[in-house]
Design an enzyme around this catalytic site. Sequence first.
Site, PDB file in Angstrom:
ATOM      1  N   ALA A 139      -5.380   2.840  -3.882  1.00  0.00           N
ATOM      2  CA  ALA A 139      -6.782   3.396  -4.322  1.00  0.00           C
ATOM      3  C   ALA A 139      -6.810   4.869  -3.963  1.00  0.00           C
ATOM      4  O   ALA A 139      -7.770   5.464  -4.413  1.00  0.00           O
ATOM      5  CB  ALA A 139      -7.828   2.521  -3.205  1.00  0.00           C
ATOM      6  N   ASP A 196      -0.298   5.189   0.931  1.00  0.00           N
ATOM      7  CA  ASP A 196      -0.462   6.008   2.093  1.00  0.00           C
ATOM      8  C   ASP A 196      -0.378   5.447   3.287  1.00  0.00           C
ATOM      9  O   ASP A 196      -0.804   4.385   3.903  1.00  0.00           O
ATOM     10  CB  ASP A 196      -1.829   6.504   2.137  1.00  0.00           C
ATOM     11  N   ASP A 245       0.868  -1.198  -0.221  1.00  0.00           N
ATOM     12  CA  ASP A 245       0.153  -0.153   0.053  1.00  0.00           C
ATOM     13  C   ASP A 245       0.950   1.199   0.114  1.00  0.00           C
ATOM     14  O   ASP A 245       2.194   1.090   0.426  1.00  0.00           O
ATOM     15  CB  ASP A 245      -0.880  -0.196   1.315  1.00  0.00           C
TER      16      ASP A 245
END
Length: 323
Positions: free
Chosen positions: A172, A57, A55
Amino acid sequence: MGCDSKVESTDGFVNWQDIVALTQSHCKMRDPSRVERIINEFVQGGPERMQLVSDFDYTITKQRTEDGGPVPSSFGIFNACKSLPVSFKEESNKLYHKYRPIEIDPHMPPEEKVQYMIEWWTKSGKLTSGFPFDQAEIDQIAGKYKNALRDRTHELFDDLNRLQIPVLVLSAGLGNSVISLLGQANLMYPNVKVVSNFLQYRDGLLDGFQQPMIHTFNKNEAVLDGSEYYDLVHNRDHIIVMGDSIGDADMAAGVPASSHIMKIGFLFDHVEANMEKYMNTFDIVLVDDQTMDVPRALLALIERQHKLRLAGNGVASATLLHT
Ligand SMILES: C[n+]1cn([C@@H]2O[C@H](COP(=O)(O)OP(=O)(O)O)[C@@H](O)[C@H]2O)c2nc(N)[nH]c(=O)c21
Ligand SMILES: [Mg+2]
């Protein structure tokens, strides 16, 4: 403390207690013997079977900085750009306040959330349309946060590049911010691929996000199906997954069921309330760890065995301290 590994073995087997990074008090494991088994599979399989999925963030960026300064998310970097129309900011805020509570609602089943999330990303894309926008604005803001990456992120990316292990950064959020920050930090090595939402332009004006839309519920390797990256990694069945949100643990969904997956979760917010869930979701939970020391310790073991093998020495017989 770097990625010291204190490994002494005559048969190449690695005991988890000998991996210093895993013995730190803030490193929690539901089932250390499972972690140990997967590490040994990784070590035996070598770098050519490995891939890493992360991921962005608060996984590549820090959850907490030394000076206490906030780190914006990738959407946050975009939203801080001065030229955005006031109406964009207002509407985008409204969407956030409507959909974010749904995203994190502990009572709503995920099947029900999916529709809402598609709605959010779709509306957000529509809002991000019809006005001019210069990528230089993102670059300028992202540049300020080059130092907000986890300690030893550069060393981790160097290790991965040297071992030619593909890295998928799955977000995302907004890919333009992700690429900008990673690029300015000199981390966009050829083995790094970013899959995220990227701004689209038409006739010089913004026109939403490019397809496919990446939202919190399709943020996994299945979204890569049929892509070039899929071809590159589909034989790599030893996978390290890193994330800070519970949903990140599923990022390897879509890879063959026989794969061995080591899930590393960075936990920072509401540690006590979240601990049980994180322990049940991730193989390794790192509490307020703002470094890349644990993934680096795993890579050091893989590299050490790989080098011994290249040197014609099938098993680890050396004592290796402070790699
Ligand atoms: C469509 N949309 C989604 N988000 C948030 O962005 C996050 C991106 O999801 P993620 O890639 O899983 O990043 P994470 O590391 O922050 O978890 C989602 O979890 C949403 O809460 C959004 N945040 C902002 N500010 N604006 C948006 O339009 C927007
Ligand atoms: Mg995150």
